[in-house]
Structure formats: C-alpha cells, structure tokens
Design an enzyme around this catalytic site. Sequence first.
Site, PDB file in Angstrom:
ATOM      1  N   HIS A  89      -3.210   2.991  -6.392  1.00 41.87           N
ATOM      2  CA  HIS A  89      -3.595   1.764  -5.726  1.00 41.87           C
ATOM      3  C   HIS A  89      -3.700   0.939  -6.896  1.00 41.87           C
ATOM      4  CE1 HIS A  89      -5.230  -0.357  -2.284  1.00 41.87           C
ATOM      5  NE2 HIS A  89      -5.879  -0.915  -3.111  1.00 41.87           N
TER       6      HIS A  89
ATOM      7  N   HIS B  11      -3.352  -9.542   3.743  1.00 39.12           N
ATOM      8  CA  HIS B  11      -4.766  -9.839   3.751  1.00 39.12           C
ATOM      9  C   HIS B  11      -5.066 -10.333   5.249  1.00 39.12           C
ATOM     10  CE1 HIS B  11      -5.930  -8.943  -0.530  1.00 39.12           C
ATOM     11  NE2 HIS B  11      -5.929  -8.082   0.096  1.00 39.12           N
TER      12      HIS B  11
ATOM     13  N   ARG C  95       0.614  -1.118   0.095  1.00 41.10           N
ATOM     14  CA  ARG C  95      -0.099  -0.027   0.144  1.00 41.10           C
ATOM     15  C   ARG C  95       1.057   1.142   0.026  1.00 41.10           C
ATOM     16  NH1 ARG C  95      -2.025  -3.593   3.992  1.00 41.10           N
ATOM     17  NH2 ARG C  95      -4.129  -4.461   3.456  1.00 41.10           N
TER      18      ARG C  95
ATOM     19  N   TYR D 223      -9.595 -10.596  -5.626  1.00 40.85           N
ATOM     20  CA  TYR D 223      -8.858 -11.133  -6.820  1.00 40.85           C
ATOM     21  C   TYR D 223      -9.273 -12.343  -7.357  1.00 40.85           C
ATOM     22  CZ  TYR D 223      -6.054  -6.925  -5.172  1.00 40.85           C
ATOM     23  OH  TYR D 223      -5.535  -6.189  -4.623  1.00 40.85           O
TER      24      TYR D 223
ATOM     25  N   ARG E 181      -1.218  -2.141  -6.741  1.00 37.55           N
ATOM     26  CA  ARG E 181      -1.152  -3.167  -5.854  1.00 37.55           C
ATOM     27  C   ARG E 181      -1.970  -4.293  -6.808  1.00 37.55           C
ATOM     28  NH1 ARG E 181      -1.133  -4.666  -0.320  1.00 37.55           N
ATOM     29  NH2 ARG E 181      -3.139  -5.527   0.405  1.00 37.55           N
TER      30      ARG E 181
ATOM     31  N   LYS F 153      -2.777  -1.200   8.074  1.00 36.59           N
ATOM     32  CA  LYS F 153      -4.350  -1.280   7.874  1.00 36.59           C
ATOM     33  C   LYS F 153      -4.735  -2.518   8.918  1.00 36.59           C
ATOM     34  CE  LYS F 153      -8.334  -1.580   4.692  1.00 36.59           C
ATOM     35  NZ  LYS F 153      -8.369  -1.971   3.284  1.00 36.59           N
TER      36      LYS F 153
END
Length: 369
Positions: free
Chosen positions: A314, A340, A201, A350, A317, A239
């Site tokens: 972004h 994640h 990120r 994805y 990514r 995050k």
Amino acid sequence: MSIRKLNDGRFQADVSLGINPLTNKRRRKKKTFKHKKDAEDWISKTKQLYKSQQVIGERQLDFITLKDLYLEESKLHHKPNYYKIQEYTINKHITPAFKNSIIKKITPTEIREYQSKLIDTGLSYKSINNIMIILKKFFDKAIEEQVIPANPCKSIKNLSLDKKQMKFWTPEQFKLFIQLIDKDEYMFKVFYTFAYFTGMRCGEILALTWNDIDKFRKEVNIYKSLTYINKEIIITKPKTKNSIRRISINSKLIELLQDWKREQQDLFSKYKMKHSNEIHIFQYKDQAPTKDIFSRKIRTICERDDKVEAIRLHDFRHSHVALLIHQREDYTTIKERLGHASIKTTIDVYGHLFPNKQRETADRLDELF
C-alpha cells in the site's frame, strides 16, 4: 393498569402497553414490589418509557440470535470483503466473551472490562479499536431490535494510537528496487512500476483487464476491485463512489504494458490457455494472482540489496502521492487521481508531505523592507 395486593403482603403492578403488532395481542408487563409506592413509580416510569418509544421490547433475544441478525444485515448491505471482516472479528474476538451474556444487563462497566482484557492479550490498539467499533454496531442492532434501550459502548473511548511515520520511496529508491528484479520476473517489474506511477489500490490493479486500458487516450478506467474470499475471486465496486474514475498514464508505462501483454500471450500459449482482452492484466496462471504474492515479493526483492528498505504494498500509493507533490501537483489533482471522496481526506492523509509554505511567505515579506 392496576396494583393488586398479594397474600404475602407484596404488591403486583400490572401495566398495559398497547397492542403487539406481530401477535395482535395486548402487550402487558407485570412486576412485584414490597411497597405500593414502588409499584406506582414503576408503572409511571414504564408508561413514560413506552410513550417515548424507549421501552425495552418483549423479544428475549440471546447473543447468538442477535449475532446472526447483525451478520445477515451486514451481508445484505455491504461488500463481501466487509462482511467477512465483520464475521471473522465477531467469531474470533467477541463471541467467546459474550456468547453466554445477558444482553439486557450489560453495562459500560462490563464493556470497559472487556476492553481491558483485549489489551492484556497483546493486540495492537488499532485492532482493539476496530473490535470495539464492531461491538458498538452489534449493540446498535440490539437497540434496533428493541432488546436494550441504550448502547453500553457509547461512553467507551477509543484507545490513543501512536501516529506512525508514513513510508514511501523516492524516485531514486524506486529505481534501485526495479533494478533488483530479475529478467524472468518481468511481470513483477511491470506491476510495481504500474503501482508506483498510478497510485491505484492493489484491489483496483488486480481487477483490471486489458479492456480497461485505453492506449490511444492513455487512460485507465477504474470501476471495480478484486479480492479473494475463501480462495474464490470476488469482484466488487471500488472503496467509494469517488473511486470510480479514469486516470491518465504516461507513454512509457503504456509501452511497458504492451510489452507485458505480448509476453503474457506467449505464456498463455505455452500453457494452452485462451488469451483475450478480458484477461486480468497481471494474470500469469489460470486465475488472477492474490495481493499476498506481490506483498511477499517486495521483501524478497529488497533482501537482494540492503540499500533499499522494504515498504508495504500500500506504500506504493503513498509513494505515488509523494512523487506528485515533488512534481508540484496540487491537492485537487491528487484527490481526483487517488479517487478520494473529498479534498479534506487528501489533506488529512498527505498534507504533511507538502512543502512548508510559511518559509516562502516569510521570504516574500523581505521585499517590503
């Protein structure tokens, strides 16, 4: 508990609801009715609500007071950037509509009308949904403070969003983009290459210092994120807790970073600035750059040749994930690399990029004929 007939013929109901823990005084509620039966029903309902701990509190808090309580708690328990988003959204979109409201009397009907007015302003449905999420949290705070018994936002549905097609660059498109970067823009070349080959990120990349690169193990240590709030650098945790990770990087990317480090040292020397391993990797002035600089630069570079369509920062990514899928990496590896929280997140975001396995399954059935 008592019902007293008044001189005008009405009936005044008086009910005791225990001791107020803040004042140590008895908590009472009174109400006047035309008929004695209505007074009796009200007393029964009020006591029932109190016993089930759903009674509306005695505190007469207005919108501004509740807003301050909500933001104070948000600031205490969340990252600065999250708090700033909450504060901006409430002040910009919610306060003008609710600042003079009677909190206890707001119903789902008024909330739906407010949602409709937001639509009329031309805001995107995604923005409106985000506003409604914050508004619901605000009324949750009102319940917590015993101002209202139920959340009027609870039955309001989110607006349906059109699912946009994910944009990403193939390796060929990325190479075309990199070739458009001038020699005197070397730092940007390194940044975009780093973003493409790590999938990190933007805030995580900007927070990196040279201490976070292990050139011997060829790893990046990711444990912080950088953002700007009121022109001040704020370093926070990433995050999620799963975002704290170490990822491997390839040898050529290490070489590219080392080349930029030497150039950065020369640049700092020119400006008579001290250089150390605690310097942000992509810093080229007295402090780390902002995300906007790199976002705008993508468009500027792509305008030099119409063969490359600009993507968002972004989307680098997303491009990294597409690259890994092309390399036949599995979900678990991609999940760990992206940081994640669960493999479900990786699949949900994805999954459509992975090759269709049904064709391969059907082809294998031919062997049984």
